[in-house]
Design an enzyme around this catalytic site. Sequence first.
Site, PDB file in Angstrom:
ATOM      1  N   HIS A 139     -11.153 113.181  67.896  1.00  0.00           N
ATOM      2  CA  HIS A 139     -10.882 114.288  68.824  1.00  0.00           C
ATOM      3  C   HIS A 139      -9.617 115.026  68.387  1.00  0.00           C
ATOM      4  CE1 HIS A 139     -11.461 115.867  73.104  1.00  0.00           C
ATOM      5  NE2 HIS A 139     -10.435 116.549  72.614  1.00  0.00           N
ATOM      6  N   HIS A 186      -8.484 119.288  67.557  1.00  0.00           N
ATOM      7  CA  HIS A 186      -8.890 120.692  67.524  1.00  0.00           C
ATOM      8  C   HIS A 186      -8.247 121.414  66.346  1.00  0.00           C
ATOM      9  CE1 HIS A 186     -10.811 120.893  71.571  1.00  0.00           C
ATOM     10  NE2 HIS A 186     -10.031 119.838  71.792  1.00  0.00           N
ATOM     11  N   ASP A 204      -7.725 124.562  65.863  1.00  0.00           N
ATOM     12  CA  ASP A 204      -6.770 125.593  66.278  1.00  0.00           C
ATOM     13  C   ASP A 204      -5.582 125.011  67.032  1.00  0.00           C
ATOM     14  OD1 ASP A 204      -8.562 124.904  68.270  1.00  0.00           O
ATOM     15  OD2 ASP A 204      -8.644 126.885  69.173  1.00  0.00           O
ATOM     16  N   GLY A 215     -12.650 123.616  77.102  1.00  0.00           N
ATOM     17  CA  GLY A 215     -12.069 124.641  77.962  1.00  0.00           C
ATOM     18  C   GLY A 215     -11.763 124.067  79.334  1.00  0.00           C
ATOM     19  N   HIS A 249     -16.124 117.391  76.699  1.00  0.00           N
ATOM     20  CA  HIS A 249     -14.827 117.262  77.361  1.00  0.00           C
ATOM     21  C   HIS A 249     -15.082 116.987  78.841  1.00  0.00           C
ATOM     22  CE1 HIS A 249     -13.001 119.035  73.779  1.00  0.00           C
ATOM     23  NE2 HIS A 249     -11.813 118.861  74.317  1.00  0.00           N
ATOM     24  N   GLU A 252     -10.867 114.743  82.169  1.00  0.00           N
ATOM     25  CA  GLU A 252      -9.471 115.018  81.811  1.00  0.00           C
ATOM     26  C   GLU A 252      -8.763 115.607  83.018  1.00  0.00           C
ATOM     27  OE1 GLU A 252      -6.850 117.391  78.405  1.00  0.00           O
ATOM     28  OE2 GLU A 252      -8.922 117.973  78.793  1.00  0.00           O
ATOM     29  N   ASP A 300      -5.791 115.135  69.755  1.00  0.00           N
ATOM     30  CA  ASP A 300      -6.151 116.336  70.505  1.00  0.00           C
ATOM     31  C   ASP A 300      -5.628 117.591  69.810  1.00  0.00           C
ATOM     32  OD1 ASP A 300      -7.457 117.736  72.461  1.00  0.00           O
ATOM     33  OD2 ASP A 300      -5.976 117.367  74.029  1.00  0.00           O
TER      34      ASP A 300
END
Length: 366
Positions: A15, A17, A19, A177, A204, A207, A304
Amino acid sequence: MDLSSVALAPKVLLHDHLDGGLRPATVLELAHEVGYSELPADDADGLARWFRESADSGSLVRYLETFTHTVAVMQTAPALARVARECALDLANDGVVYAEIRFAPEQHLTTGLSLDEVVEAVLRGFDEGAAEAADAGRRIEVRCLVTAMRHAARSREIAELAVRFRDRGVVGFDIAGAEAGYPPSRHLDAFEYMRANNAPFTIHAGEAFGLPSIHEAISFCGTDRLGHGVRVIDDITLPAGTDLAAHQFAGAELGVIANYVRDKRIPLELCPSSNVQTGAVSSIAEHPFNVLARLRFRVTVNTDNRLMSDTSMSKEFITLHNQFGYGWADFERFTVNAMKSAFVHFDERLALIDDVIKPGYAVLIG
């Protein structure tokens, strides 16, 4: 146990990202190249500090706002390839031997790239970075998860993209998101398409929004893994007076959802530092990672967003060691958990476990 020794340990990252893991200097250079003038700092140290401080808001929504700047400079094929290449190199230098990196292709179309061109550029960058790492004596295999934004309406299209590239480096699908107001069940069409094509996906969930999102992700959508999933702890009751620092959780009562997650060995993509930053948990000391690990859920350790959390896999390992006293044998278990849960084929998973991960930890354990 220190960073230099932990960096030697083979790690598996599920996991992370794309970006959320740029080098600050790269953000500055790409911003200059494309004429993006909205950055909040004009030097690498200042920019790194801004990302870290802005992400420490305790709000997932505020946390996600920091991505405005990284996504803005990732709108051309060369920029995407560069970021992907540097991602592979940075992870390899941290001892990561297998990684699944996720990103949302739909967010990189402002200069006219097609979805396919975006994915091709990222995969090219991963291949270049892995090859460069290998030349330097660092082995890493990088695969991609394509992500659909849960507030948008392109999830079926992105699922089709995942299947289209399934034999070219894309191993799965994800939605991401803000969770509140955007339940995973809004994207059932995409998940049904993935299942119809025997293609894996993660969601996701658990969380910011808690047990309802976990229930939907599992029961309605059929997810293979839980992205975060940290709020499964809300379905576990510990005996009154339980001392979390004692690491003994006999007598814990699991509810229906928690039992199902554990019984089915549904992997939890836990991200300790990020979970604190977004307010999913109040502190590392209160993070349920230890409870879940000791109750034998399939926990995995993840970063993350390395830029926003100023973290790495080695830093996450050190944080867990300092807080919960984990040693090499524990980290081997978490790493094997992650490799077992990867979306590559069984023979590839087994080869990495037997030929890379177990021998690497055998040296450290002694």
